[in-house]
Design a protein around this motif. Structure first.
Motif, PDB file in Angstrom:
ATOM      1  N   LYS A 132       0.746  -1.208  -0.044  1.00  0.00           N
ATOM      2  CA  LYS A 132       0.105   0.061   0.004  1.00  0.00           C
ATOM      3  C   LYS A 132       0.873   1.245   0.240  1.00  0.00           C
ATOM      4  CE  LYS A 132      -3.691  -2.081   2.309  1.00  0.00           C
ATOM      5  NZ  LYS A 132      -4.850  -2.114   3.442  1.00  0.00           N
ATOM      6  N   ASN A 133       2.208   1.142   0.075  1.00  0.00           N
ATOM      7  CA  ASN A 133       3.055   2.394  -0.161  1.00  0.00           C
ATOM      8  C   ASN A 133       4.097   2.437  -1.071  1.00  0.00           C
ATOM      9  OD1 ASN A 133       5.599   1.396   1.244  1.00  0.00           O
ATOM     10  ND2 ASN A 133       3.979   0.928   2.910  1.00  0.00           N
ATOM     11  N   ASP A 134       4.486   3.445  -1.407  1.00  0.00           N
ATOM     12  CA  ASP A 134       5.710   3.517  -2.277  1.00  0.00           C
ATOM     13  C   ASP A 134       7.073   3.252  -1.850  1.00  0.00           C
ATOM     14  OD1 ASP A 134       3.879   3.512  -4.589  1.00  0.00           O
ATOM     15  OD2 ASP A 134       3.754   5.512  -4.412  1.00  0.00           O
ATOM     16  N   ARG A 135       7.163   3.378  -0.525  1.00  0.00           N
ATOM     17  CA  ARG A 135       8.204   3.161  -0.085  1.00  0.00           C
ATOM     18  C   ARG A 135       9.499   2.190  -0.418  1.00  0.00           C
ATOM     19  NH1 ARG A 135       6.471   3.842   6.554  1.00  0.00           N
ATOM     20  NH2 ARG A 135       5.616   6.020   6.164  1.00  0.00           N
ATOM     21  N   PRO A 136      10.670   2.494  -0.553  1.00  0.00           N
ATOM     22  CA  PRO A 136      11.574   1.418  -0.818  1.00  0.00           C
ATOM     23  C   PRO A 136      11.811   0.390   0.013  1.00  0.00           C
ATOM     24  CG  PRO A 136      12.656   3.671  -1.202  1.00  0.00           C
ATOM     25  CD  PRO A 136      11.374   3.785  -0.260  1.00  0.00           C
ATOM     26  N   GLN A 137      12.010  -0.741  -0.516  1.00  0.00           N
ATOM     27  CA  GLN A 137      12.209  -1.969   0.315  1.00  0.00           C
ATOM     28  C   GLN A 137      13.443  -1.966   1.445  1.00  0.00           C
ATOM     29  OE1 GLN A 137      12.638  -5.685  -1.831  1.00  0.00           O
ATOM     30  NE2 GLN A 137      12.030  -6.885  -0.126  1.00  0.00           N
ATOM     31  N   HIS A 138      13.211  -2.277   2.683  1.00  0.00           N
ATOM     32  CA  HIS A 138      14.289  -1.963   3.623  1.00  0.00           C
ATOM     33  C   HIS A 138      15.052  -3.145   3.836  1.00  0.00           C
ATOM     34  CE1 HIS A 138      15.674  -0.064   7.365  1.00  0.00           C
ATOM     35  NE2 HIS A 138      15.426  -1.070   7.725  1.00  0.00           N
ATOM     36  N   CYS A 139      16.283  -3.116   4.106  1.00  0.00           N
ATOM     37  CA  CYS A 139      17.103  -4.092   4.602  1.00  0.00           C
ATOM     38  C   CYS A 139      18.212  -3.743   5.741  1.00  0.00           C
ATOM     39  CB  CYS A 139      17.942  -4.801   3.295  1.00  0.00           C
ATOM     40  SG  CYS A 139      18.984  -6.268   3.612  1.00  0.00           S
ATOM     41  N   ASN A 140      18.093  -4.589   6.550  1.00  0.00           N
ATOM     42  CA  ASN A 140      19.443  -4.378   7.634  1.00  0.00           C
ATOM     43  C   ASN A 140      20.556  -5.374   7.504  1.00  0.00           C
ATOM     44  OD1 ASN A 140      17.747  -2.436   8.997  1.00  0.00           O
ATOM     45  ND2 ASN A 140      16.894  -3.668  10.413  1.00  0.00           N
ATOM     46  N   ILE A 141      21.853  -4.718   7.736  1.00  0.00           N
ATOM     47  CA  ILE A 141      22.658  -5.730   7.355  1.00  0.00           C
ATOM     48  C   ILE A 141      23.999  -5.542   8.774  1.00  0.00           C
ATOM     49  CG2 ILE A 141      24.792  -5.988   6.044  1.00  0.00           C
ATOM     50  CD1 ILE A 141      23.699  -4.673   3.942  1.00  0.00           C
ATOM     51  N   THR A 142      24.042  -6.756   9.295  1.00  0.00           N
ATOM     52  CA  THR A 142      25.063  -6.607  10.364  1.00  0.00           C
ATOM     53  C   THR A 142      26.249  -7.579  10.243  1.00  0.00           C
ATOM     54  OG1 THR A 142      23.923  -8.577  11.422  1.00  0.00           O
ATOM     55  CG2 THR A 142      22.889  -6.296  12.025  1.00  0.00           C
ATOM     56  N   ARG A 143      27.010  -7.524  11.341  1.00  0.00           N
ATOM     57  CA  ARG A 143      28.349  -8.395  11.333  1.00  0.00           C
ATOM     58  C   ARG A 143      29.361  -7.783  10.567  1.00  0.00           C
ATOM     59  NH1 ARG A 143      27.803 -13.429  13.711  1.00  0.00           N
ATOM     60  NH2 ARG A 143      29.575 -14.179  13.061  1.00  0.00           N
ATOM     61  N   ILE A 144      29.180  -6.504  10.391  1.00  0.00           N
ATOM     62  CA  ILE A 144      29.998  -5.718   9.564  1.00  0.00           C
ATOM     63  C   ILE A 144      31.103  -5.105  10.602  1.00  0.00           C
ATOM     64  CG2 ILE A 144      30.731  -3.504   8.355  1.00  0.00           C
ATOM     65  CD1 ILE A 144      27.597  -3.809   7.589  1.00  0.00           C
ATOM     66  N   ARG A 145      32.325  -5.382  10.450  1.00  0.00           N
ATOM     67  CA  ARG A 145      33.440  -5.198  11.427  1.00  0.00           C
ATOM     68  C   ARG A 145      34.043  -3.756  11.186  1.00  0.00           C
ATOM     69  NH1 ARG A 145      35.164  -9.497  14.392  1.00  0.00           N
ATOM     70  NH2 ARG A 145      33.474 -10.750  14.530  1.00  0.00           N
ATOM     71  N   SER A 146      34.212  -3.009  10.252  1.00  0.00           N
ATOM     72  CA  SER A 146      34.483  -1.702   9.861  1.00  0.00           C
ATOM     73  C   SER A 146      33.924  -1.052   8.792  1.00  0.00           C
ATOM     74  CB  SER A 146      35.984  -1.735   9.537  1.00  0.00           C
ATOM     75  OG  SER A 146      36.312  -2.470   8.302  1.00  0.00           O
ATOM     76  N   LYS A 147      34.183   0.322   8.535  1.00  0.00           N
ATOM     77  CA  LYS A 147      33.334   1.027   7.574  1.00  0.00           C
ATOM     78  C   LYS A 147      33.929   0.558   6.286  1.00  0.00           C
ATOM     79  CE  LYS A 147      32.161   5.293   9.886  1.00  0.00           C
ATOM     80  NZ  LYS A 147      31.984   6.786   9.625  1.00  0.00           N
ATOM     81  N   GLU A 148      35.226   0.012   6.140  1.00  0.00           N
ATOM     82  CA  GLU A 148      35.889  -0.400   4.773  1.00  0.00           C
ATOM     83  C   GLU A 148      35.121  -1.598   4.344  1.00  0.00           C
ATOM     84  OE1 GLU A 148      37.532   0.386   7.558  1.00  0.00           O
ATOM     85  OE2 GLU A 148      38.390   2.238   6.986  1.00  0.00           O
ATOM     86  N   ASP A 149      34.166  -2.414   5.326  1.00  0.00           N
ATOM     87  CA  ASP A 149      33.641  -3.408   4.602  1.00  0.00           C
ATOM     88  C   ASP A 149      32.152  -3.227   4.070  1.00  0.00           C
ATOM     89  OD1 ASP A 149      35.402  -5.386   5.624  1.00  0.00           O
ATOM     90  OD2 ASP A 149      35.081  -5.523   7.386  1.00  0.00           O
ATOM     91  N   ILE A 150      31.860  -2.000   4.323  1.00  0.00           N
ATOM     92  CA  ILE A 150      30.338  -1.873   4.040  1.00  0.00           C
ATOM     93  C   ILE A 150      30.296  -1.785   2.531  1.00  0.00           C
ATOM     94  CG2 ILE A 150      28.654   0.110   4.038  1.00  0.00           C
ATOM     95  CD1 ILE A 150      29.623   1.028   6.641  1.00  0.00           C
ATOM     96  N   PRO A 151      30.840  -1.449   1.782  1.00  0.00           N
ATOM     97  CA  PRO A 151      30.619  -1.679   0.212  1.00  0.00           C
ATOM     98  C   PRO A 151      30.410  -3.317  -0.004  1.00  0.00           C
ATOM     99  CG  PRO A 151      32.290   0.136   0.479  1.00  0.00           C
ATOM    100  CD  PRO A 151      32.398  -0.511   1.725  1.00  0.00           C
ATOM    101  N   ASP A 152      31.311  -4.003   0.403  1.00  0.00           N
ATOM    102  CA  ASP A 152      31.434  -5.372   0.349  1.00  0.00           C
ATOM    103  C   ASP A 152      29.973  -6.033   0.765  1.00  0.00           C
ATOM    104  OD1 ASP A 152      33.774  -5.873  -1.017  1.00  0.00           O
ATOM    105  OD2 ASP A 152      34.781  -6.327   0.799  1.00  0.00           O
ATOM    106  N   ALA A 153      29.512  -5.459   1.909  1.00  0.00           N
ATOM    107  CA  ALA A 153      28.150  -5.939   2.596  1.00  0.00           C
ATOM    108  C   ALA A 153      27.156  -5.606   1.477  1.00  0.00           C
ATOM    109  CB  ALA A 153      28.068  -5.491   3.974  1.00  0.00           C
ATOM    110  N   ILE A 154      27.232  -4.387   1.024  1.00  0.00           N
ATOM    111  CA  ILE A 154      26.181  -3.951   0.106  1.00  0.00           C
ATOM    112  C   ILE A 154      26.140  -4.756  -1.262  1.00  0.00           C
ATOM    113  CG2 ILE A 154      25.172  -2.080  -1.093  1.00  0.00           C
ATOM    114  CD1 ILE A 154      25.978  -0.267   1.016  1.00  0.00           C
TER     115      ILE A 154
END
Length: 215
Positions: free
Chosen positions: A69-91
């Motif tokens: 019923k809404n146009d909001r984008p689909q949401h996803c949480n990602i955990t077990r990331i050890r550093s900001k440098e790992d965020i691109p790999d997680a995504i």
């Protein structure tokens, strides 16, 4: 510069992303079944009709069903990331799971968890009894750690940060969104704990005996 006499590290980052293209939970589940013979480390569990959790590579994903019923984008949480440098790999691995071409997604950091060690045993009961101006909770019959809450003056981006201080000298910090604020809070806690080194059982017995005997 003085040598640091403590250990401090990030143990987990939790981020939130919004998928530009939605993917049904049924599609992602079928996708995982297809990939599993090749990628043995994929595991998943569908939690009712509203979301599912997935483990892929070293990350954990919680993918929520897109609302009809809404146009909001689909949401996803990602955990077990050890550093900001790992965020691109997680995504990037998320796009493998939903079978979509990789694009850069904006993300928000929801929570950063850290662990530290003061390299000394701590008299946490002494802190609780004497440091009356700090916000803390302690009940050794319920939980073996002293909970110390971050003063508001030390945080701006984080809503609240809490530290769990153990007798062994280990400290766990949770709830923060800014690593600099977490580190500043830890150093504030460290300064307090340095005043309360835990005495050995022999020293404690000797002190108690002296108190009973008097001067």
């Amino acid at each position: 510069m003085e040598k640091e006499d403590y250990k401090f590290k990030v143990t987990n980052l939790k981020i939130s992303v919004k998928l530009l293209q939605s993917a049904s939970l049924e599609f992602v589940e079928d996708r995982c079944k297809l990939l599993q013979p090749i990628h043995k480390n994929i595991t998943w569990r569908k939690c009712g009709n509203n979301y599912m959790t997935l483990r892929y590579k070293k990350f954990t994903y919680t993918l929520f069903k897109k609302g009809v019923k809404n146009d909001r984008p689909q949401h996803c949480n990602i955990t077990r990331i050890r550093s900001k440098e790992d965020i691109p790999d997680a995504i990037g691995h998320l796009f493998v799971l939903v079978n979509q071409p990789p694009v850069w997604l904006d993300y928000t950091i929801d929570n950063i968890s850290c662990s530290a060690n003061t390299e000394q045993e701590i008299d946490i009961a002494g802190i609780y009894m004497n440091e009356l101006k700090i916000a803390c909770d302690y009940n050794q019959q319920v939980f073996p750690a002293l909970k110390i809450y971050c003063p508001k003056r030390l945080i701006e981006k984080s809503k609240k940060i809490c530290s769990l201080v153990f007798r062994s000298g280990s400290i766990i910090l949770v709830g923060g969104r800014c690593l600099k604020e977490i580190k500043n809070f830890f150093l504030w806690v460290l300064k307090i704990t340095r005043k309360y080194p835990r005495k050995s059982s022999f020293t404690h017995q000797l002190t108690s005996r002296r108190r009973e005997e008097g001067p």
